[in-house]
Design a protein around this motif. Structure first.
Motif, PDB file in Angstrom:
ATOM      1  N   HIS A 326       0.835  -1.194   0.000  1.00 29.99           N
ATOM      2  CA  HIS A 326       0.000   0.000   0.000  1.00 29.99           C
ATOM      3  C   HIS A 326       0.875   1.252   0.000  1.00 29.99           C
ATOM      4  O   HIS A 326       2.063   1.205   0.335  1.00 29.99           O
ATOM      5  N   ILE A 327       0.285   2.347  -0.429  1.00 23.67           N
ATOM      6  CA  ILE A 327       0.950   3.640  -0.317  1.00 23.67           C
ATOM      7  C   ILE A 327       0.939   4.050   1.155  1.00 23.67           C
ATOM      8  O   ILE A 327      -0.112   4.042   1.793  1.00 23.67           O
ATOM      9  N   MET A 328       2.087   4.377   1.679  1.00 23.66           N
ATOM     10  CA  MET A 328       2.162   4.733   3.095  1.00 23.66           C
ATOM     11  C   MET A 328       1.262   5.927   3.396  1.00 23.66           C
ATOM     12  O   MET A 328       1.144   6.861   2.602  1.00 23.66           O
ATOM     13  N   THR A 329       0.648   5.896   4.558  1.00 23.68           N
ATOM     14  CA  THR A 329      -0.261   6.958   4.971  1.00 23.68           C
ATOM     15  C   THR A 329       0.539   8.116   5.578  1.00 23.68           C
ATOM     16  O   THR A 329       1.707   7.951   5.975  1.00 23.68           O
ATOM     17  N   PRO A 330      -0.072   9.293   5.680  1.00 22.01           N
ATOM     18  CA  PRO A 330       0.614  10.394   6.346  1.00 22.01           C
ATOM     19  C   PRO A 330       1.117  10.022   7.745  1.00 22.01           C
ATOM     20  O   PRO A 330       2.258  10.367   8.104  1.00 22.01           O
ATOM     21  N   LYS A 331       0.305   9.318   8.507  1.00 18.20           N
ATOM     22  CA  LYS A 331       0.732   8.964   9.864  1.00 18.20           C
ATOM     23  C   LYS A 331       1.943   8.049   9.850  1.00 18.20           C
ATOM     24  O   LYS A 331       2.828   8.149  10.704  1.00 18.20           O
ATOM     25  N   GLU A 332       2.012   7.133   8.870  1.00 16.13           N
ATOM     26  CA  GLU A 332       3.174   6.250   8.773  1.00 16.13           C
ATOM     27  C   GLU A 332       4.435   7.035   8.420  1.00 16.13           C
ATOM     28  O   GLU A 332       5.522   6.755   8.953  1.00 16.13           O
ATOM     29  N   VAL A 333       4.314   7.987   7.532  1.00 15.69           N
ATOM     30  CA  VAL A 333       5.484   8.781   7.143  1.00 15.69           C
ATOM     31  C   VAL A 333       5.909   9.702   8.280  1.00 15.69           C
ATOM     32  O   VAL A 333       7.103   9.832   8.587  1.00 15.69           O
TER      33      VAL A 333
END
Length: 346
Positions: A326-333
């Motif tokens: 998946h495309i990493m989410t803002p929270k993951e980044v």
């Protein structure tokens, strides 16, 4: 080398580098003769003419750059930031591509209004994920692009037309974005290509990106995309000095410089990169893949070789392949250490 979260600001005028060069040149032109009498004039007419003064313009420019840099450093030490600095008080969220190409990224892939509606949603996601830091919207347009053919001069690169650059600049201003002009030098060099962008970089909202992947001047005969290119610290330092001079001569806020990177050899001698308060350097993790691979690349090529600020790229087309990636989410980044202050979507 710091990943600071301070957002202090201050005010202070810059000294014109051009004016200093002019005054230095005048000072080296010899003694005044407005007090000469007839005898001295006759002597001067019969004497062997003095050799002309040779002005080393490169040395003069280096003196100017050193003086301006020291001035900027002294101000920054007192108050923390130069006026109008974007980082670290904001997180830049950028859409990347070329408005004349559907294949280079989200910027250009979709119709303009559709793309901006998508971008607005992304910006809201980031602001909601971290309300503590304001989001700064950005467009990142590849302006000098590596090519599959050498062209008339054999440099394997092509610059956008003035009309294209003006159009993407107008998009940025319409939507309260800053604009990055990105450079893929091909078999040319940054020293040859960057001056072509000077008039645009005089605009306070225009910043710069450079892409070592497509810097192949040290690899004769190599076609772009055959091998990953490279830039050295001396190339980064040239770019920093180039931008710093534009900032000083035009009384601009600091420029942001993004440097793409996803392998170690893309940037050599990183410890020799010199910081200047007039230019904010973002080392940008440019690799695609599943989240674990991206995190490892960020750690190995950005965090372990720190320069100043960090960036992270997300790919709409490649990061989610194959499922269940998946495309990493803002929270993951945001959870990365250090938390990137420049995030780019391609």
């Amino acid at each position: 080398m710091a990943f600071s979260s301070s957002s202090a600001r201050f005010a202070g005028p810059f000294v014109s580098a051009l004016g200093l060069i002019f005054s230095l040149s005048l000072a080296s032109c010899g003694t005044r003769t407005d007090g000469e009498n007839a005898n001295t004039k006759a002597t001067a007419e019969t004497a062997t003419p003095a050799a002309p003064v040779v002005v080393d313009s490169a040395k003069l420019q280096a003196m100017v750059m050193q003086r301006d840099s020291l001035k900027a450093d002294s101000i920054a030490k007192k108050s923390g930031q130069l006026p109008g600095a974007i980082l670290p008080g904001h997180r830049i969220i950028a859409f990347y591509g070329n408005i004349r190409s559907k294949g280079m990224g989200i910027l250009g892939r979709e119709p303009k209004e559709q793309m901006f509606r998508k971008f607005e949603g992304v910006l809201k996601e980031w602001q909601a994920a971290d309300p503590s830091i304001p989001v700064q919207a950005a467009l990142h347009n590849v302006t000098i692009t590596a090519q599959g053919t050498p062209g008339k001069d054999g440099k394997w690169r092509l610059m956008n037309s003035k009309a294209t650059i003006q159009e993407v600049l107008s998009w940025a201003k319409e939507h309260n974005c800053i604009l990055f002009l990105d450079v893929q030098p091909g078999h040319s060099t940054l020293q040859a290509e960057l001056p072509k962008l000077t008039e645009y970089l005089k605009d306070p909202i225009v910043h710069l990106g450079i892409d070592p992947e497509f810097s192949l001047s040290t690899m004769p005969g190599v076609r772009p995309n055959q091998k990953i290119g490279t830039l050295d610290a001396k190339d980064i330092n040239f770019t920093v000095n180039f931008l710093a001079r534009i900032v000083s001569e035009n009384n601009l806020p600091p420029k942001v410089l993004t440097v793409h990177r996803f392998t170690r050899k893309m940037i050599t001698n990183y410890k020799n990169i010199k910081l200047d308060p007039r230019v904010q350097i973002v080392m940008h993790m440019d690799g695609h893949g599943e989240p674990t691979l991206k995190k490892d690349s960020y750690h190995d090529y950005i965090v372990k070789e720190p320069v100043q600020y960090t960036g992270f790229k997300l790919f709409y087309e490649y990061d989610a392949r194959p499922k269940p990636h998946h495309i990493m989410t803002p929270k993951e980044v945001i959870a990365l250490t250090p938390s990137p202050l420049y995030v780019q979507y391609q």
